[in-house]
Design a protein around this motif. Structure first.
Motif, PDB file in Angstrom:
ATOM      1  N   UNK A 210     146.533 112.483 -27.793  1.00 23.27           N
ATOM      2  CA  UNK A 210     147.096 111.582 -26.930  1.00 23.27           C
ATOM      3  C   UNK A 210     146.369 110.247 -26.866  1.00 23.27           C
ATOM      4  N   UNK A 211     146.806 109.176 -26.792  1.00 21.52           N
ATOM      5  CA  UNK A 211     146.143 107.930 -26.894  1.00 21.52           C
ATOM      6  C   UNK A 211     145.264 107.562 -25.493  1.00 21.52           C
ATOM      7  N   UNK A 212     144.064 107.066 -25.300  1.00 22.13           N
ATOM      8  CA  UNK A 212     143.477 106.694 -24.311  1.00 22.13           C
ATOM      9  C   UNK A 212     142.898 105.386 -24.390  1.00 22.13           C
ATOM     10  N   UNK A 213     142.578 104.549 -23.274  1.00 16.31           N
ATOM     11  CA  UNK A 213     142.257 103.125 -23.237  1.00 16.31           C
ATOM     12  C   UNK A 213     141.060 102.843 -24.241  1.00 16.31           C
ATOM     13  N   UNK A 214     140.481 101.692 -24.679  1.00 17.74           N
ATOM     14  CA  UNK A 214     139.615 101.394 -25.317  1.00 17.74           C
ATOM     15  C   UNK A 214     139.075 102.049 -26.564  1.00 17.74           C
ATOM     16  N   UNK A 215     140.293 102.126 -27.543  1.00 15.42           N
ATOM     17  CA  UNK A 215     140.058 102.670 -28.837  1.00 15.42           C
ATOM     18  C   UNK A 215     139.657 104.208 -28.899  1.00 15.42           C
ATOM     19  N   UNK A 216     139.936 105.142 -27.790  1.00 14.59           N
ATOM     20  CA  UNK A 216     139.862 106.672 -27.313  1.00 14.59           C
ATOM     21  C   UNK A 216     141.048 107.400 -27.881  1.00 14.59           C
ATOM     22  N   UNK A 217     140.759 108.516 -28.094  1.00 15.59           N
ATOM     23  CA  UNK A 217     141.811 109.666 -28.386  1.00 15.59           C
ATOM     24  C   UNK A 217     141.495 110.755 -27.695  1.00 15.59           C
ATOM     25  N   UNK A 218     142.460 111.429 -26.913  1.00 11.25           N
ATOM     26  CA  UNK A 218     142.368 112.537 -26.131  1.00 11.25           C
ATOM     27  C   UNK A 218     142.907 113.702 -27.197  1.00 11.25           C
ATOM     28  N   UNK A 219     142.159 114.802 -27.125  1.00 10.92           N
ATOM     29  CA  UNK A 219     142.689 116.193 -27.722  1.00 10.92           C
ATOM     30  C   UNK A 219     142.866 117.147 -26.538  1.00 10.92           C
TER      31      UNK A 219
END
Length: 620
Positions: A210-219
């Motif tokens: 899932x997408x997170x702010x500031x070019x981060x990705x959640x797993x």
């Protein structure tokens, strides 16, 4: 801004403070009691103590208070103040109040989600996408305890490492590609279950990105090992039972059961041993990954109270779990056999029939000492149960096949006897009758009697032909006297005469003499194939091919009719089933399939079997 004069008790608020408390500026006089009445009732005792402590300590003070506005709305205020002294005497308190309600709520929400992140049983981690690399890489920036549990160790020292270096098994999944595609347009990506790493017993996880702010990705990683393994076991059991219904070789069915267990339990080698007819020795059943030399060495071993894991399990009729072969006394007499192959532990469960007698054993070997947990014990028992179903069903099938073969052999013997009696006795009697009619015809000159005798002679000829036909239908003498080729050619000619459909035979077996049962089986299948052509094909011609093919006998019956419809196990005709079963009883195979653009092909492949005297002649 607030100021409280202690000598007079006067409290002064700024216009902004009136608004913070939900009042119009200067809309009323402010007193200490009114101030306390605005405090949340649950908070008043604490605030009174804060004020008293400030007066006693003097100097600066700071606390957070929760007020209730006239509308009932609750707000949180951050109060910072100072005690004012003159000549050592406290004369006033001054301070400022800042509405921190929204910030407090955000902080509370952050703490809430932090607690959820830390304690949820699903592995949650955050990754930064570094697009300076080509292709971009994902670097670990945060994780919860469940992620560490799935990873099999602490991760605090691995912050900043890439996903690929931490979980190499992800290379074989679409995980990285999907993570690099994450954006606001694609906020969520699901990945098919996969094994997190290549270690023995590593969990199988379902992953959601899932997408997170500031070019981060959640797993999010969820352990689905149990459900995934259960599905693998179910699929293996279904496949084994399907193979059983299809008549697959027993070893192939048992290997399918073992393969399902080996897929679930990594670094495990499965083995199934069967008891011989005496019930005292084990023999090879299936062991697709066990060293062949070891399987051969234990084939025929005697069961007993200290005969390794399998021999003991069969003898005691209960599971035997050997954690370390090197030290367990049950393996004293077999340790030298197993040692060269690096096998260190063996768990074995007896395979029991419904009546309780032992059919064989199901064993799991490992290359390191290992003790079974509860799930492994359950899995072994389940596999043994399914293997028992297969073995019992196959035994029943073999008994039924043997009984059918016996009935068929008796029927052929009876047909042969009846055909011989009809041909010899009834045929001879009719021939004698025909001769007597001829004798009378030559001696009687009266026209009415002569005509009657001629009619009787023609009737006798018809009866003789019928007797010959019935005798041939029961058991053609050509099959026993001249062999399969002659019988097939005769049957083809008879088929052409009766139906008008051309039937051409191409035979390359010469005068090869085959074992009686084999010749009979192939001939009866040929007869059934022609019967089906007559009933269903609407064919104009039939081609028959009888050849030797790689040490086997092959018969093909090819017609140019309308073609057999697509059939399956539930709607296959009894005639096709009968042909297939006849071939299977002698280790052969019979297939019926459509031919393009039209027509049907019946193909029979049989292992060669010769009469005993023929074999003796060959060896001489």
């Amino acid at each position: 801004m607030v100021r409280w004069e202690l000598a007079t008790g006067t409290v002064t608020w700024s216009d902004e403070l009136y608004r913070i408390y939900g009042l119009e500026p200067r809309s009323r006089a402010i007193t200490v009691d009114f101030f306390l009445s605005c405090i949340d009732p649950d908070e008043r005792p604490r605030i009174q103590r804060e004020v008293e402590n400030a007066l006693q300590r003097r100097g600066r003070f700071n606390y957070v208070e929760r007020i209730v506005r006239p509308t009932g709305e609750r707000r949180s205020l951050d109060t910072i103040g100072e005690v004012i002294e003159v000549d050592g005497t406290v004369v006033a308190l001054i301070g400022t109040c800042r509405d921190i309600t929204d910030a407090a709520r955000r902080e509370e929400q952050i703490r809430f989600y932090s607690d959820v992140f830390a304690h949820v049983e699903i592995g949650l981690s955050a990754w930064q996408i570094d697009r300076r690399e080509d292709p971009p890489v994902l670097q670990l920036v945060a994780f919860n305890q469940a992620t560490e549990h799935l990873a099999g160790g602490p991760l605090i020292g691995r912050l900043g490492q890439t996903m690929m270096s931490m979980f190499p098994a992800m290379r074989a999944t679409e995980m990285l590609a999907k993570a690099r595609e994450m954006s606001d347009r694609v906020p969520i990506q699901k990945v098919r279950p996969f094994r997190l790493n290549e270690k023995a017993g590593a969990p199988i996880v379902a992953a959601t990105l899932f997408s997170l702010p500031n070019r981060h990705v959640g797993l999010a990683l969820e352990d689905v090992t149990s459900s995934h393994n259960a599905e693998l076991i179910h699929a293996g059991e279904r496949r084994a039972l399907e193979m059983l219904a299809e008549g697959a070789p027993l070893e192939a069915i048992l290997e399918a059961i073992i393969a399902a267990i080996e897929d679930v339990m990594t670094e495990t080698l499965g083995s199934i041993l069967l008891l011989d007819d005496t019930g005292t020795h084990v023999k090879h059943g299936a062991a697709p990954r066990l060293p062949h030399a070891y399987s051969a060495a234990i084939d025929g071993a005697v069961i007993g109270p200290s005969a390794g894991s399998c021999g003991t399990a069969a003898f005691l009729r209960q599971p035997v779990y050997v954690t370390d072969i090197e030290t367990d006394p049950l393996w004293e007499n077999y340790r030298e056999l197993v040692r060269p192959h690096g096998l260190r532990s063996c768990w074995s469960s007896p395979i029991l029939a419904n009546d309780g007698h032992v059919l064989g054993t199901f064993a799991l070997y490992h290359r390191e000492p290992r003790a079974p947990d509860e799930s492994a014990r359950d899995l072994l028992q389940r596999a043994s149960h399914v293997a028992g179903i297969v073995l019992e069903r196959r035994a029943l099938d073999e008994q039924l096949r043997a009984l059918t073969a016996r009935i068929e052999a008796i029927r052929e013997d009876e047909r042969t006897t009846i055909a011989r009696d009809i041909h010899d006795q009834l045929g001879q009697a009719l021939t004698a009758l025909k001769l007597d009619l001829g004798w009378l015809t030559r001696r009687i000159q009266e026209p009415p009697l002569t005509r009657k005798l001629d009619e009787m002679a023609h009737a006798a000829d018809d009866i003789i032909r019928s007797v010959r036909r019935i005798s041939s239908d029961l058991r053609p003498g050509l099959l026993d006297d001249l062999g399969l080729r002659a019988a097939v050619e005769w049957q083809a000619e008879d088929f052409t005469e009766r139906t008008g459909t051309k039937c051409r035979v191409r035979s390359e077996i010469g005068d090869l003499r085959l074992e009686r049962g084999l010749a009979t089986t192939v001939f009866r299948i040929f007869q059934e194939a022609l019967t089906n052509v007559t009933r269903h094909a609407s064919a104009s011609q039939v081609e028959v091919v009888l050849v030797l093919d790689h040490g086997q006998l092959r018969l093909d019956v090819i017609d140019d009719g309308i073609g057999i419809p697509d059939v399956g196990p539930r709607n296959t005709t009894l005639g096709i089933l009968g042909m297939s079963e006849r071939a299977r009883r002698l280790g052969g195979d019979c297939t019926v399939k459509r031919q393009a653009p039209r027509g049907t092909v019946v193909s029979v492949v049989m292992p060669l079997r010769f009469p005993t005297e023929h074999l003796g002649g060959v060896g001489a």
